[in-house]
Design an enzyme around this catalytic site. Structure first.
Site, PDB file in Angstrom:
ATOM      1  N   ASP A 240       0.812  -1.207   0.000  1.00 56.32           N
ATOM      2  CA  ASP A 240       0.000   0.000   0.000  1.00 56.32           C
ATOM      3  C   ASP A 240       0.848   1.260   0.000  1.00 56.32           C
ATOM      4  O   ASP A 240       2.067   1.217   0.184  1.00 56.32           O
ATOM      5  CB  ASP A 240      -0.913   0.008   1.232  1.00 56.32           C
ATOM      6  CG  ASP A 240      -2.042  -1.008   1.117  1.00 56.32           C
ATOM      7  OD1 ASP A 240      -2.324  -1.455  -0.001  1.00 56.32           O
ATOM      8  OD2 ASP A 240      -2.634  -1.352   2.159  1.00 56.32           O
TER       9      ASP A 240
ATOM     10  N   LYS B  48      -3.849   3.304  -2.320  1.00 60.16           N
ATOM     11  CA  LYS B  48      -5.129   4.006  -2.430  1.00 60.16           C
ATOM     12  C   LYS B  48      -4.992   5.355  -1.749  1.00 60.16           C
ATOM     13  O   LYS B  48      -4.627   5.444  -0.578  1.00 60.16           O
ATOM     14  CB  LYS B  48      -6.248   3.213  -1.749  1.00 60.16           C
ATOM     15  CG  LYS B  48      -6.539   1.869  -2.378  1.00 60.16           C
ATOM     16  CD  LYS B  48      -7.616   1.132  -1.596  1.00 60.16           C
ATOM     17  CE  LYS B  48      -7.889  -0.236  -2.173  1.00 60.16           C
ATOM     18  NZ  LYS B  48      -8.888  -0.982  -1.382  1.00 60.16           N
TER      19      LYS B  48
ATOM     20  N   MET C 240      -6.975   8.323   9.039  1.00 53.52           N
ATOM     21  CA  MET C 240      -7.460   8.741   7.712  1.00 53.52           C
ATOM     22  C   MET C 240      -8.507   9.851   7.833  1.00 53.52           C
ATOM     23  O   MET C 240      -9.532   9.830   7.140  1.00 53.52           O
ATOM     24  CB  MET C 240      -8.044   7.537   6.943  1.00 53.52           C
ATOM     25  CG  MET C 240      -7.084   6.372   6.802  1.00 53.52           C
ATOM     26  SD  MET C 240      -7.884   4.877   6.133  1.00 53.52           S
ATOM     27  CE  MET C 240      -8.962   4.423   7.504  1.00 53.52           C
TER      28      MET C 240
END
Length: 502
Positions: free
Chosen positions: A35, A57, A171
Site C-alpha cells: 500500500d 489508495k 485517515m
C-alpha cells in the site's frame, strides 16, 4: 500447489517497528502487494527477485480497486507463489484485512495474519503522546475518518466516541472539520487539545497541535495533508515533556546507502534516528564464462599476489575455488591486498587476513613492483581503479571478468526517486565501486543533484573516486567501524533543523 497469502502489518513507517515475523516473511517473499503507507525503507528489505505490485489508495485516486487486489492475491497464490499482502499499521485496524481474509477463505486460498504496530498507537508515541496516561486518560477510541464522502464525518456514534478520554482518528484529514464539529456536537469542549501527525515515525514526520476549535486553521497554515493521524484529548498536552524522537542526532534525515539490506551501517544510522534507504542501482550476474578467472587461478604461482578490488571480487574467487574443491588455502604464499575496507571485511569473513588494505597505508606494498603481475578480482569499475594504480608503479594487472553489470530500469527509477521525491540528505559510499554504480545510473542533470547532498566516503580510495568526478565528500572517514562513520555523519549533518512541529 497453492501458495500461502500472508496479511502482514508493516507498522506505521519506521522499519524498526516491523515485527520479527514480518521481517522474515519480507526476506523470502515471492510476491509483495503493498500500500501507499509502506515506506521505501521497508521495501528495501525485499529480495531483488520479488515481484512488487503497488496497490496504493489515496483520496480520489486508487491504483487498484479492492476487487482487483483480491484477484491478484488469489491469482499469485494459485500460481504457487508465497504472497505477502503488506499493509501500513495493522491489517485488521481499518486496513480491510478482514475483507481480504474473507475473500481468500471463500476461494480456498490458505492465509495467515501477521499483526503490526498500529499507527493509532505508534504514531502518537513517536510524537511524544501516550494514548493513555495515569490520571489523564484511561480509555481510548480508535475511529476511521474516511468512511464517508470527503467533507463529511463518517457514520459513527460520535456522542459515544466523544466520551472516550483519548480519540485517535485514522485517515481523517480530508474530513477533519466535519469530525471536529461532530465531536463538539457530541459534547467535547472546543478547548480539547488536538495533534495532527503526518508521516509519523518517519523522517518526514510533521506535527501540528491546537484545539478542536483551532486545529483546522493550524493545519491549513502548516499545509498539512494526508496521510495523517489525529489525536484528540488531554494526553496531547504531555507532548511538551515527552517528545523524544527529535532529540536523536539524525532525526528527520534520510541517508542513502548504495548497498543491499542489511549494511553494516544500517543499524548504527537507525539507532541515531536516521531513515536509512538501501539502493543498489546495478545488478551483478555471472560473466559469460568463468574460463578466464579459472585460468588465472591455475596460474597463481606465476603472480605476485591478488588484489581484491571489492566485495564482488572476494565472492567470485571464493565461489570459483569452492567449485574446484579448494578454499582459502589455495592462496597461501601470495600477497593478498584489499582495495578498501569493505573488501577487507569480506576477506576476513573468508578466513583471510589481508597483507595490506589500500585505504589504511601508503602503497608501500607496491615498492619494487615494476614488472610484477597481479590478479585483480572485482567488478569492472573496481578493476579499472586498481589497474590504474598498478600501472603507475610499473606493474600489470590480470583482470578476468568476474561479473556482468547491468542497470535495470526499476533500479535506476528507484535511485532517481530517492534523489527527487523526499530526497535523501546524505549518501555514504563504502567503497570505490559504489561511486561508479550511483553516477553511472544517472544522467547529467541527475548527477548534478549529488552536489547538493552531503557525501561521505569511507576510505581514501572511495574519496578519490568521488574527487575524480568533481564531487567533494564532506566526510572522509579513516575509521572503518560503522558506528564511527555514523557518528561522523551525525556531527556534519545533525538532526533536521525543522522537526516538523507547529
Amino acid at each position: 500447489m497453492i501458495g500461502t497469502v500472508y496479511l502482514v502489518g508493516a507498522g506505521p513507517g519506521d522499519p524498526g517497528l516491523l515485527t520479527l515475523r514480518a521481517a522474515r516473511l519480507l526476506e523470502t517473499a515471492g510476491v509483495v502487494v503493498y500500500d501507499q503507507l509502506v515506506g521505501d525503507a521497508i521495501l528495501d528489505r525485499l529480495p531483488a527477485g520479488a515481484e512488487r505490485i503497488y496497490a496504493g489508495k489515496e483520496t480520489g485516486s486508487h491504483t487498484m480497486d479492492q476487487a482487483a487486489i483480491n484477484a491478484v492475491l488469489v491469482d499469485r497464490a494459485r500460481g504457487g507463489r508465497t504472497v505477502v499482502r503488506l499493509k501500513g499499521g495493522d491489517p485488521f485496524v481499518f486496513g480491510r484485512g478482514g475483507e481480504e481474509a474473507e475473500y481468500l477463505a471463500e476461494h480456498g486460498v490458505p492465509f495467515e495474519v501477521v499483526p503490526g504496530v498500529t499507527s493509532a498507537v505508534g504514531v502518537p508515541a513517536y510524537a511524544g503522546i501516550p494514548v493513555t496516561h495515569r490520571g489523564v486518560a484511561a480509555s481510548v477510541a480508535v475511529v476511521t475518518g474516511r468512511a464517508g464522502p470527503a467533507g463529511e464525518a463518517p457514520d459513527v456514534d460520535w456522542a459515544r466516541v466523544a466520551g472516550a478520554d483519548t480519540i485517535v482518528v485514522l485517515m481523517g484529514v480530508a474530513n477533519h472539520e466535519a469530525l471536529a464539529r461532530a465531536l463538539l456536537d457530541g459534547g467535547r469542549s472546543p478547548e480539547t487539545p488536538v495533534a495532527a501527525i503526518r508521516w509519523g515515525t518517519t523522517a518526514q514526520q510533521q506535527v501540528v497541535t491546537g484545539t478542536l476549535a483551532t486545529i483546522g486553521d493550524r493545519m491549513r497554515t502548516a499545509h498539512l495533508r494526508s496521510p495523517a493521524t489525529l489525536v484528540i484529548g488531554e494526553v496531547v498536552g504531555l507532548r511538551s515533556r515527552l517528545s523524544w524522537a527529535p532529540r536523536r542526532p539524525l532525526f528527520g534525515r534520510r541517508v542513502l546507502l548504495p548497498s543491499a539490506y542489511p549494511s553494516p551501517l544500517t543499524a548504527p544510522l537507525e539507532s541515531l534516528g536516521a531513515e536509512v534507504l538501501h539502493v543498489v542501482p546495478v545488478e551483478l550476474s555471472p560473466p559469460p564464462s568463468w574460463a578466464p578467472l579459472d585460468a588465472a587461478l591455475d596460474d597463481l604461482r606465476g603472480l605476485a599476489g591478488v588484489i581484491f578490488a571489492d566485495r564482488a571480487g572476494v565472492e567470485a574467487v571464493r565461489e570459483r575455488l569452492a567449485a574446484r574443491g579448494q578454499d582459502a588455502r589455495a592462496l597461501a604464499g601470495l600477497r593478498i591486498v584489499a582495495a578498501g575496507r569493505a573488501a577487507a571485511r569480506e576477506l576476513r569473513a573468508f578466513g583471510i587476513l589481508p597483507d595490506a588494505v589500500v585505504d589504511e597505508a601508503p602503497p608501500g606494498w607496491l615498492s619494487g613492483a615494476a614488472g610484477e603481475r597481479w590478479l585483480v578480482a572485482g567488478s569492472p569499475d573496481g578493476q579499472q581503479l586498481v589497474g590504474a594504480l598498478l600501472a603507475r608503479h610499473g606493474a600489470r594487472g590480470v583482470a578476468p571478468p568476474v561479473s556482468t553489470v547491468t542497470t535495470p530500469k526499476w533500479r535506476a527509477d528507484r535511485l532517481r526517486a530517492v534523489l527527487t521525491t523526499h530526497p535523501a540528505h546524505a549518501i555514504v559510499f563504502g567503497e570505490p565501486g559504489d561511486v561508479g554504480a550511483i553516477v553511472g545510473a544517472l544522467d547529467a542533470e541527475e548527477q548534478s543533484l549529488l552536489g547538493s547532498m552531503t557525501l561521505a566516503a569511507v576510505g581514501a580510495a572511495t574519496a578519490d573516486a568521488l574527487s575524480r568526478l568533481g564531487l567533494t565528500p564532506a566526510i572522509r572517514s579513516t575509521d572503518a567501524e560503522p558506528a564511527a562513520v555514523a557518528e561522523a555523519l551525525a556531527v556534519v549533518l545533525g538532526p533536521s533543523p525543522d522537526d516538523g512541529s507547529a
